[in-house]
Design a protein around this motif. Sequence first.
Motif, short mmCIF file in Angstrom:
data_model
loop_
_atom_site.label_atom_id
_atom_site.label_comp_id
_atom_site.label_asym_id
_atom_site.label_seq_id
_atom_site.Cartn_x
_atom_site.Cartn_y
_atom_site.Cartn_z
N ARG A 10 0.81 -1.21 0.00
CA ARG A 10 0.00 0.00 0.00
C ARG A 10 0.85 1.26 0.00
NH1 ARG A 10 -2.31 4.01 2.86
NH2 ARG A 10 -4.55 4.44 2.49
N ASP A 11 1.81 1.32 0.91
CA ASP A 11 2.61 2.54 1.03
C ASP A 11 3.40 2.83 -0.25
OD1 ASP A 11 1.68 2.92 3.58
OD2 ASP A 11 3.38 1.90 4.54
N MET A 14 1.00 4.08 -2.93
CA MET A 14 0.52 5.45 -2.68
C MET A 14 1.60 6.48 -2.99
SD MET A 14 -2.71 5.59 -1.62
CE MET A 14 -3.02 6.93 -0.45
N ASP A 15 2.86 6.13 -2.77
CA ASP A 15 3.95 7.09 -2.96
C ASP A 15 4.02 7.62 -4.38
OD1 ASP A 15 4.70 7.05 -0.36
OD2 ASP A 15 6.30 5.56 -0.61
N LYS A 22 -4.64 9.75 -4.96
CA LYS A 22 -4.62 9.45 -3.52
C LYS A 22 -5.98 9.74 -2.90
CE LYS A 22 0.33 10.40 -2.84
NZ LYS A 22 1.32 11.26 -2.15
N VAL A 25 -8.30 6.94 -3.76
CA VAL A 25 -8.06 5.75 -2.95
C VAL A 25 -8.73 5.90 -1.59
CG1 VAL A 25 -6.30 4.44 -1.69
CG2 VAL A 25 -5.92 5.08 -4.09
N TRP A 64 -5.49 2.48 -12.67
CA TRP A 64 -5.22 3.78 -12.06
C TRP A 64 -5.87 4.92 -12.86
CZ3 TRP A 64 -3.98 3.88 -7.30
CH2 TRP A 64 -3.11 2.95 -6.74
#
Length: 447
Positions: A10-11, A14-15, A22, A25, A64
Amino acid sequence: MDDVQVDLNRDQAMDGLEEYQKASVLAIEAKGFELKGERSGAAIFADKGAAGRRPRDTLRAIGWSKISEVADDFINGVVQHEEYAGVVNGGKGVAEYYVRVHRSLGTIQLRSLERLDWDSVERTCEHDFTPNSPISAVSTSKASGEGKTVGFHVNSRKEKICVELSLASQTAEFLTSSWSFMTDHLIGRGVRDYSLKVFFDRGVDAAKVAETSLDIVSRIIFELDIRNGISLILSPRERVRFSFDAPSETPRIRFPKVKLPREVAALFSFASETLDNPPYVFLSYYQVLENFLPLAHRRDALKVLQRELRDPFFDENKDSTLIKLLNSIDRTKQVSEEDQLKLLLRDFVRPDKLIEFFGSTEMKHFESKGPIVGVPEISMHPKSDPLSTQVAKRVYALRNRIVHAKDDPKYGSIPVLLPRSAEAGSLKPDVALARLLATEVLINGQD
């Protein structure tokens, strides 16, 4: 996570996102989903609080590039339809229902759909729609491999409603599609589904969107069938495919000893061909029972006559006893189909078989608050009617709910049982009961 591989957690996922992605999400996660990472350029989400389900069954994917579209639908209150595969978006005034063609007509039907030209329809509405990109499974030329978008968009100025046939939306796919389907689609192997979309003016009540859209979809499916020769089928939210339990001990195969009419054997066998349509399965077994109703009626009538003739006071020379005999014969002629069914189950079905069946079945299904409305409950209470009588009442009432679709106020409280409805998906215990009854009657009716 079972055998499912996610490229990023996840991290990490998201980056690398834009701010609007974001935010999208977070909007999706607020509706009960959790971003797990990324695979093949798509966001992979999992259902929160899905205890008891396989990890792969809780996964959903969305590209996305489309994530803001899905998030926007969630913000507008999109939900899955209660009975059918599809979604209702009350905020946007849109409902969407997956449709398919019968597998035996697939190629023919898709070619018929190809002839529907988006550009041939005069559009007078203001709905924002764009035909989806062509898919290789529907091609106008096998040699060139060129595809053509299948679909139409039609509107009613009077009703202020539009209907569109096009590829399923990203949001519908996110909410309703399985992980295996989504992964195949993401890597280019999958064939996307079609849906019928019904557009209302914004501000229409969400409940009305759900109810009215289903009426509109039913109407256009009917017209496509009779006017255009295209048979579309609504997909139930939960596909029902069930099988019957195999015997605990499988006996050796033998030369058949059971003697039964060929047409009855065909009806019994046909039930196994339609296991994805419980009402059809039930009716096939009911038709087996129906075949033996005259036999049960004749047997009972003969018993009545024999009792009268064996009466020590019977005298063929007295008018009074002859009239009594005639009255007995008349009464046997006036027996309803439900009463004939009661006689059949009483005389042809072994009581211990019924007791064994209900002893191994979840009785909540057969109670008054069970999933099937408008049919009598079945109780094992000693003060109840005989079990065979209770079963006959329920089976006959259920048969009527399937075959009777009368536009009559007196039937208003007991609507027809639709073949792809949630009730139909709950019929398995009743179908198993009908199968038992048909088997018993076939065995005991050979004489």
